[in-house]
Design a protein around this motif. Sequence first.
Motif, PDB file in Angstrom:
ATOM      1  N   ASN A  12     -45.700  38.110-105.960  1.00  0.00           N
ATOM      2  CA  ASN A  12     -45.428  39.121-106.780  1.00  0.00           C
ATOM      3  C   ASN A  12     -44.233  39.973-106.497  1.00  0.00           C
ATOM      4  O   ASN A  12     -43.697  40.669-107.431  1.00  0.00           O
ATOM      5  CB  ASN A  12     -46.595  40.264-106.883  1.00  0.00           C
ATOM      6  CG  ASN A  12     -47.910  39.174-107.658  1.00  0.00           C
ATOM      7  OD1 ASN A  12     -47.975  38.641-108.501  1.00  0.00           O
ATOM      8  ND2 ASN A  12     -49.034  39.497-106.958  1.00  0.00           N
ATOM      9  N   GLN A  71     -55.740  39.727 -96.609  1.00  0.00           N
ATOM     10  CA  GLN A  71     -56.709  40.739 -97.353  1.00  0.00           C
ATOM     11  C   GLN A  71     -56.407  42.151 -96.865  1.00  0.00           C
ATOM     12  O   GLN A  71     -56.346  43.057 -97.755  1.00  0.00           O
ATOM     13  CB  GLN A  71     -58.267  40.499 -97.051  1.00  0.00           C
ATOM     14  CG  GLN A  71     -58.586  39.325 -97.757  1.00  0.00           C
ATOM     15  CD  GLN A  71     -60.071  38.882 -97.381  1.00  0.00           C
ATOM     16  OE1 GLN A  71     -60.453  38.971 -96.242  1.00  0.00           O
ATOM     17  NE2 GLN A  71     -60.788  38.509 -98.298  1.00  0.00           N
ATOM     18  N   LEU A 104     -48.219  41.328 -98.273  1.00  0.00           N
ATOM     19  CA  LEU A 104     -47.115  42.238 -98.844  1.00  0.00           C
ATOM     20  C   LEU A 104     -46.669  41.699-100.158  1.00  0.00           C
ATOM     21  O   LEU A 104     -46.582  42.403-101.092  1.00  0.00           O
ATOM     22  CB  LEU A 104     -45.732  42.383 -97.997  1.00  0.00           C
ATOM     23  CG  LEU A 104     -46.270  43.324 -96.441  1.00  0.00           C
ATOM     24  CD1 LEU A 104     -44.977  43.115 -95.570  1.00  0.00           C
ATOM     25  CD2 LEU A 104     -46.808  44.750 -96.831  1.00  0.00           C
ATOM     26  N   GLN A 161     -47.980  39.719-102.207  1.00  0.00           N
ATOM     27  CA  GLN A 161     -49.107  39.906-103.071  1.00  0.00           C
ATOM     28  C   GLN A 161     -49.319  41.165-103.739  1.00  0.00           C
ATOM     29  O   GLN A 161     -49.436  41.445-104.757  1.00  0.00           O
ATOM     30  CB  GLN A 161     -50.461  39.386-102.652  1.00  0.00           C
ATOM     31  CG  GLN A 161     -51.574  39.361-103.551  1.00  0.00           C
ATOM     32  CD  GLN A 161     -51.749  38.735-104.673  1.00  0.00           C
ATOM     33  OE1 GLN A 161     -51.283  37.535-104.595  1.00  0.00           O
ATOM     34  NE2 GLN A 161     -52.227  39.031-105.633  1.00  0.00           N
ATOM     35  N   ALA A 162     -49.231  42.269-102.700  1.00  0.00           N
ATOM     36  CA  ALA A 162     -49.481  43.500-103.228  1.00  0.00           C
ATOM     37  C   ALA A 162     -48.146  44.457-103.515  1.00  0.00           C
ATOM     38  O   ALA A 162     -48.306  45.507-104.025  1.00  0.00           O
ATOM     39  CB  ALA A 162     -50.221  44.111-101.886  1.00  0.00           C
ATOM     40  N   MET A 163     -47.210  43.803-103.626  1.00  0.00           N
ATOM     41  CA  MET A 163     -45.843  44.103-103.993  1.00  0.00           C
ATOM     42  C   MET A 163     -45.462  45.323-103.122  1.00  0.00           C
ATOM     43  O   MET A 163     -45.223  46.447-103.604  1.00  0.00           O
ATOM     44  CB  MET A 163     -46.006  44.639-105.381  1.00  0.00           C
ATOM     45  CG  MET A 163     -46.057  43.436-106.390  1.00  0.00           C
ATOM     46  SD  MET A 163     -45.390  43.665-107.916  1.00  0.00           S
ATOM     47  CE  MET A 163     -46.311  44.942-108.599  1.00  0.00           C
ATOM     48  N   ASP A 164     -45.552  45.268-101.825  1.00  0.00           N
ATOM     49  CA  ASP A 164     -45.563  46.224-100.742  1.00  0.00           C
ATOM     50  C   ASP A 164     -44.331  45.666 -99.829  1.00  0.00           C
ATOM     51  O   ASP A 164     -44.104  44.395 -99.786  1.00  0.00           O
ATOM     52  CB  ASP A 164     -46.430  46.555 -99.910  1.00  0.00           C
ATOM     53  CG  ASP A 164     -46.491  47.768 -99.340  1.00  0.00           C
ATOM     54  OD1 ASP A 164     -45.566  48.617 -99.301  1.00  0.00           O
ATOM     55  OD2 ASP A 164     -47.554  48.405 -98.532  1.00  0.00           O
ATOM     56  N   VAL A 197     -53.660  43.578 -95.585  1.00  0.00           N
ATOM     57  CA  VAL A 197     -52.346  44.088 -96.045  1.00  0.00           C
ATOM     58  C   VAL A 197     -52.585  44.328 -97.576  1.00  0.00           C
ATOM     59  O   VAL A 197     -51.790  45.376 -98.005  1.00  0.00           O
ATOM     60  CB  VAL A 197     -51.493  43.013 -95.656  1.00  0.00           C
ATOM     61  CG1 VAL A 197     -49.943  43.495 -96.200  1.00  0.00           C
ATOM     62  CG2 VAL A 197     -51.196  42.864 -94.161  1.00  0.00           C
ATOM     63  N   GLN A 198     -53.114  43.338 -98.335  1.00  0.00           N
ATOM     64  CA  GLN A 198     -53.325  43.586 -99.774  1.00  0.00           C
ATOM     65  C   GLN A 198     -53.797  44.854-100.122  1.00  0.00           C
ATOM     66  O   GLN A 198     -53.358  45.703-101.123  1.00  0.00           O
ATOM     67  CB  GLN A 198     -54.115  42.551-100.214  1.00  0.00           C
ATOM     68  CG  GLN A 198     -53.492  41.188-100.733  1.00  0.00           C
ATOM     69  CD  GLN A 198     -54.651  40.295-101.031  1.00  0.00           C
ATOM     70  OE1 GLN A 198     -54.908  40.532-101.736  1.00  0.00           O
ATOM     71  NE2 GLN A 198     -54.418  38.983-100.216  1.00  0.00           N
TER      72      GLN A 198
END
Lengths: 249, 249
Positions: free
Chosen positions: A2, A94, A134, A136-139, A96-97
């Motif tokens: 993402n 997971q 990261l 995935q989570a946009m971090d 990190v998400q």
Amino acid sequence: MNLILIDQHEVDNTTVTLTDRRCTHIRKVLRCQVGDEVRVGLVNGPVGRGCILALEAQRVMLDLILDQQQTPRPLTDLILALPRPIMLKRVLSQAVQLGVGRIFLINANRVEKSFFSASLLQNDSLQTFLRLGLEQAMDTRVPELSIHPRFRPFVEDVLPAITAPHPLKLVAHPTAAANLPQTCPLPLTGRVLIAIGPEGGWLDFEIERFQAQGFKPFSLGPRILRVDTAVPALLAQIDLLRSATTTRG
Amino acid sequence: MNLILIDQHEVDNTTVTLTDRRCTHIRKVLRCQVGDEVRVGLVNGPVGRGCILALEAQRVMLDLILDQQQTPRPLTDLILALPRPIMLKRVLSQAVQLGVGRIFLINANRVEKSFFSASLLQNDSLQTFLRLGLEQAMDTRVPELSIHPRFRPFVEDVLPAITAPHPLKLVAHPTAAANLPQTCPLPLTGRVLIAIGPEGGWLDFEIERFQAQGFKPFSLGPRILRVDTAVPALLAQIDLLRSATTTRG
């Protein structure tokens, strides 16, 4: 993916040229054209957008506008008895998400000793799985990760040096009398350090060592969870206790 | 495998003879001897212990004492936009580990149509993954599972017929204004039905259809979670709201 994660050393002035799976993702999954924008983030830095300047079969060039600050450092840190490699990859992503500041992979009696010699732990490949989380989570903030192949030196020497910022320290233990809400004093605002054991659980000796360092044991209930269910479950519950604190006072 | 699951039709009076992976587990993992006891449960029935009467290379015979009632039916039901097969296996096991009463696998615009023709869905093999979750969680109650290849008939025809027992119906949606604690009126005591979308999320049209059936949208926050993180995270948060209800009044 993402968010397209970019390392600082890849950036030339405000542009970056990608030739790896990020290039493939932009071409094949996002199906971008020249002029389109994609969400990008600088590793451990700001986020923003990348405007596609050029697009070829093996290469995409982006112009970066990184105008948003990175998210704050997550307030939860995780101690995890080292799981088997295939599980570790999944659990790191997971964790990190959901957001963790530090991850300590430690030994315990019921950890198979061979897990510490897995090739996954021998080089920087764990970083790959942190980055997948990261993306995935946009971090952009990579958690600090350390590996501790000996239980007792970790608990007795490392823990006292790192737990000062943690008003709440928890250790998951199926036979503990209290559940999580009973163990977490609300409002929950500071850093939390949470320890999750191996398949089969911690030994009593190990729980005692954690307790000697101020950890409170709590039970997740009678259902025994695998680590890739327990880790997201617990991190999400801690998150909920934090948000309940802010939204309900 | 924390519990050996046995089907009623396998039981002869009070004994059962196992020749499959359960036999292998008892011999190789638990390393049992004749006279040892293992935890057993009858599918959709009571739990107890099995005393090993005979043990051979390919066969183990148990005498069953099933003296404990099965756990109550979990109070949460799950609607899940069908994920890719490899993810579905994992998510089913995770959901069962945390406890769900019913699982509805449904279509949505962003579900790849090919997922519905996966061999995993063509026979009883999904039951295998439900049972893996039960063996892990030490439960015997198999969730009801149904597959709904068309979104609109599910939402408009099936949902109205099944949601009577659910005072709270929730749909996860990244852009919703409310978070979970804001959406859940406490005390949380009745059945909850929760809908989790595909990668990329529900369309606005789909959210509207859920809302027309009384579902409240809520956001998990700015971090975008993969389904094998989102499902355990949400089920665990619902559990926490329930236990906070009972332990804090």
